[in-house]
Design an enzyme around this catalytic site. Sequence first.
Site, PDB file in Angstrom:
ATOM      1  N   SER A   1       0.844  -1.188   0.000  1.00 55.43           N
ATOM      2  CA  SER A   1       0.000   0.000   0.000  1.00 55.43           C
ATOM      3  C   SER A   1       0.890   1.254   0.000  1.00 55.43           C
ATOM      4  CB  SER A   1      -0.912  -0.060   1.222  1.00 55.43           C
ATOM      5  OG  SER A   1      -1.962   0.828   1.091  1.00 55.43           O
TER       6      SER A   1
ATOM      7  N   ASP B   1      -8.465  -5.490  -6.257  1.00 59.50           N
ATOM      8  CA  ASP B   1      -8.151  -4.359  -5.391  1.00 59.50           C
ATOM      9  C   ASP B   1      -8.354  -3.051  -6.140  1.00 59.50           C
ATOM     10  OD1 ASP B   1      -7.113  -2.601  -3.566  1.00 59.50           O
ATOM     11  OD2 ASP B   1      -5.024  -3.193  -3.872  1.00 59.50           O
TER      12      ASP B   1
ATOM     13  N   HIS C   1      -6.480  -6.385  -1.664  1.00 58.45           N
ATOM     14  CA  HIS C   1      -5.394  -5.475  -1.323  1.00 58.45           C
ATOM     15  C   HIS C   1      -4.188  -6.188  -0.690  1.00 58.45           C
ATOM     16  CE1 HIS C   1      -3.864  -1.494  -1.011  1.00 58.45           C
ATOM     17  NE2 HIS C   1      -3.780  -1.513   0.301  1.00 58.45           N
TER      18      HIS C   1
END
Length: 494
Positions: A177, A428, A453
């Site tokens: 991320s 995602d 994710h």
Amino acid sequence: MGGLAFLLLPFLAPMATTAVNPALRALASLNLQVFPTFQPNEVNNYSVYYFEQKVDHFGFYNTKTFRQRYLIADKYWKTYDGVILFYTGNEGDITWFSNHTGFMWDVAEKLKALLVFAEHRYYGDSLPFGEDSFKDAKHLNFLTSEQALADFAELIRHLKRTVPGADGQPVIAIGGSYGGVLAAWFRMKYPHLVVGALAASAPIWQFEELTPCGVFMKIVTEDFRKSGTKCSESILRSWGAINRLSNTGSGLPWLTRTFHLCTSLNSEDIQRLKDWISETWVNLAMVNYPYPANFLKPLPSWPVKVVCQYLTNPYMSDSLLVQNIYQALNVYYNYSGESRCNNISETTIGTLGSRVWGYQTCTEIILPFCTNGIDDMFEPRAWDLEKYSDDCYKQWGVRPRPSWITTVYGGKEIHSHSNIIFSNGDLDPWSGGGVTEDLSDTLVAVNIPEGAHHLDLRSSTDTDPPSLQLARSVEVRHMKQWISDFYGNYRKQP
Ligand SMILES: *[C@@H]1O[C@H](CO)[C@@H](O)[C@H](O)[C@H]1NC(C)=O
Ligand SMILES: *[C@@H]1O[C@H](CO)[C@@H](O)[C@H](O)[C@H]1NC(C)=O
Ligand SMILES: *[C@@H]1O[C@H](CO)[C@@H](O)[C@H](O)[C@H]1NC(C)=O
Ligand SMILES: *[C@@H]1O[C@H](CO)[C@@H](O)[C@H](O)[C@H]1NC(C)=O
């Protein structure tokens, strides 16, 4: 954060009216709340250290320092032919990332790796001015990605100087991320310190106009469209139903009751209600994992499919449609059956960390989002930088610089770099702003069709789909190549 205190995302309150905030709000929490909780066991055993960092790496006037926290695990480390895997910490407590980045623990033995988890400044225990760090724009002034990367660089040089055996070792940056974004940027800016980077679910192109602003919500919509007949259509129609109901005399109390809200709605709350619902759909898309995930509220495997079982008929009456939306939301908020009421001022859970994540999204990390209700299942909302900027100014006393990230990190002009793996899950929504095609022989994309994710950074499980297993093995193969290239060159030196 998995299994921790139930906090709301504090930056949301004033930002709640910002154009299309659900995705932004979701990013704030992405690493912090939504993953299967694999309790650390005896394998996940680290020591905690602190390193004295300069508050300002880029000026000479301010000589203040602070203590940056980092974690070290050396159980499998071999100083002769090992590697240092360096987690570039993101927006939260570093122990949480260490607990939830099972991949690094899983590969440590195979790669004879020293694991280092470095905390991002202004999060967790790494506060430049202690409790005053969050006080005002003056104290927050040193919260930038550039300063954070410089912290990582100083820390790596410190480890190489002080840890016996570390000096002759290659280092690989790893993150997910925003942490994945940092891992990629770190390899670009400090290629002499890391031989490569694994950037998992790293939306490095979610900035400016590098990616159309509608892509994110389009992918969210696609997840719902694929997970059940008429599912995304039902959601698309629900906004009008809520709007119509809220305009009738008895509508507001009816909506309050139907959604089991903690406090009575008034007409100004309707937008917040819809944002809260949108955000729930976004969160569900991000955690649409193939196995049951047990974070604060446990979820079944493929939760979007379960949600969509309630949303099969968009053409029923407004009130029936809204009741079905409530049932669907219940999968997320009340899977355990223990929730008393729904609080639209709270999403899922956040952390202290997200408090200053809001500052980052108001300065450098400007991620434009928009919806049009045609390519996606949301009410149309344009990206309105001016309003966004005004909201930022109100909350933090600063205004965004939306072009800066591209200036510093190159946007799409990054072909001159090397040795970065960009991994993404097709499910995602952040994959839309990620690198999903190879840019060169050494800037490679790894796509996981069934992935949400940064699934690949989680611990491996018995139910991992083959595409996930394959992705991890490709990642390890690249890392091994970087390591052997390093030793080939290093040992050749006189
Ligand atoms: C954790 O590591 C320390 C130092 O290496 C060791 O003394 C301790 O026994 C380990 N704890 C567990 C639970 O493995
Ligand atoms: C990480 O795991 C350790 C050991 O179980 C636990 O004490 C700690 O609270 C966890 N940290 C977070 C932030 O979840
Ligand atoms: C709803 O959440 C807000 C923000 O956390 C909190 O201030 C408020 O007390 C909560 N309301 C209820 C009824 O739980
Ligand atoms: C959660 O589920 C329980 C059991 O079905 C129900 O009694 C309760 O009202 C639900 N809570 C909410 C907020 O809908």
